[in-house]
Design a protein around this motif. Structure first.
Motif, PDB file in Angstrom:
ATOM      1  N   ARG A  75      12.886  18.591  -0.124  1.00  0.00           N
ATOM      2  CA  ARG A  75      11.224  18.228   0.223  1.00  0.00           C
ATOM      3  C   ARG A  75      11.071  17.056  -1.040  1.00  0.00           C
ATOM      4  NH1 ARG A  75       6.511  20.932   1.221  1.00  0.00           N
ATOM      5  NH2 ARG A  75       4.761  20.158  -0.504  1.00  0.00           N
ATOM      6  N   ILE A  76      10.383  16.188  -0.040  1.00  0.00           N
ATOM      7  CA  ILE A  76      10.315  14.522   0.018  1.00  0.00           C
ATOM      8  C   ILE A  76       9.146  14.630  -0.305  1.00  0.00           C
ATOM      9  CG2 ILE A  76      11.302  12.535   0.098  1.00  0.00           C
ATOM     10  CD1 ILE A  76      12.985  13.055   1.241  1.00  0.00           C
ATOM     11  N   GLU A  77       8.697  13.904  -1.429  1.00  0.00           N
ATOM     12  CA  GLU A  77       7.525  14.070  -1.890  1.00  0.00           C
ATOM     13  C   GLU A  77       6.844  13.323  -1.881  1.00  0.00           C
ATOM     14  OE1 GLU A  77       6.631  17.229  -5.181  1.00  0.00           O
ATOM     15  OE2 GLU A  77       6.649  18.809  -4.633  1.00  0.00           O
ATOM     16  N   THR A  78       5.767  12.170  -1.566  1.00  0.00           N
ATOM     17  CA  THR A  78       5.430  11.339  -1.649  1.00  0.00           C
ATOM     18  C   THR A  78       4.119  10.673  -1.992  1.00  0.00           C
ATOM     19  OG1 THR A  78       7.009  10.286  -0.184  1.00  0.00           O
ATOM     20  CG2 THR A  78       5.842   8.835  -0.189  1.00  0.00           C
ATOM     21  N   LYS A  79       4.062  10.036  -3.166  1.00  0.00           N
ATOM     22  CA  LYS A  79       2.219   9.617  -3.163  1.00  0.00           C
ATOM     23  C   LYS A  79       2.259   7.841  -3.561  1.00  0.00           C
ATOM     24  CE  LYS A  79       0.968  11.615  -7.281  1.00  0.00           C
ATOM     25  NZ  LYS A  79       0.729  12.364  -8.349  1.00  0.00           N
ATOM     26  N   VAL A  80       0.689   7.475  -3.221  1.00  0.00           N
ATOM     27  CA  VAL A  80       0.856   6.044  -3.554  1.00  0.00           C
ATOM     28  C   VAL A  80      -0.002   6.245  -4.247  1.00  0.00           C
ATOM     29  CG1 VAL A  80      -0.591   4.087  -2.008  1.00  0.00           C
ATOM     30  CG2 VAL A  80       0.670   5.984  -0.754  1.00  0.00           C
ATOM     31  N   THR A  81       1.158   6.050  -5.123  1.00  0.00           N
ATOM     32  CA  THR A  81      -0.329   5.269  -6.396  1.00  0.00           C
ATOM     33  C   THR A  81      -1.065   4.221  -6.775  1.00  0.00           C
ATOM     34  OG1 THR A  81       2.105   4.314  -7.672  1.00  0.00           O
ATOM     35  CG2 THR A  81       1.494   6.534  -7.519  1.00  0.00           C
ATOM     36  N   LYS A  82      -0.720   3.023  -6.285  1.00  0.00           N
ATOM     37  CA  LYS A  82      -1.341   1.725  -5.780  1.00  0.00           C
ATOM     38  C   LYS A  82      -1.660   1.110  -4.493  1.00  0.00           C
ATOM     39  CE  LYS A  82      -2.443  -2.139  -8.732  1.00  0.00           C
ATOM     40  NZ  LYS A  82      -2.451  -3.052  -9.894  1.00  0.00           N
ATOM     41  N   ALA A  83      -2.810   0.999  -4.415  1.00  0.00           N
ATOM     42  CA  ALA A  83      -2.411  -0.058  -2.612  1.00  0.00           C
ATOM     43  C   ALA A  83      -3.316  -1.512  -3.067  1.00  0.00           C
ATOM     44  CB  ALA A  83      -3.438   0.780  -1.721  1.00  0.00           C
TER      45      ALA A  83
END
Length: 127
Positions: A75-83
């Protein structure tokens, strides 16, 4: 911030002689995670490139906690932490049966066809 997760089975060719996922494959998993996140947001990477926006890796890192093996379901969890207007930072977690296998981070820059920094497409930044 945007979050996304998907699952992927470890393929035999991704493992080494000990049957463990080779460390280099995690960077492929992270790239796949970014593409899947874009799709979930309603974007097609080919359309971005056609419009002259190329998302390139500026930096990437991984920390390994335990091995994943052939046949495991990741299970690959991805989160944008800064844009920002020209960069997106992601954090990743790779989990098998609720056990943390690896985690990572990347910074993706937006460049034009000549490799010059350019603004992210408005549609991506709004998410």
């Amino acid at each position: 911030m945007m979050e996304h997760a998907f699952e992927l089975d470890v393929r035999y060719y991704e493992t080494d002689g000990q049957g463990v996922v080779h460390h280099s494959n995690y960077f492929r998993y992270f790239e796949l995670a970014r593409v899947e996140m874009l799709k979930a947001m309603g974007h097609d990477y080919q359309d971005l490139e056609r419009d002259g926006a190329f998302l390139v890796v500026h930096s990437i890192s991984a920390k390994y906690h335990r091995p994943a093996r052939f046949g495991d379901r990741l299970r690959i969890e991805t989160k944008v932490t800064k844009a920002t207007m020209a960069r997106i930072e992601h954090a990743y977690r790779v989990v098998v049966n609720e056990k943390l296998i690896a985690e990572g981070a990347s910074t993706i820059a937006c460049v034009d066809r000549e490799g010059n920094i350019r603004r992210m497409p408005e549609s991506i930044i709004k998410e």
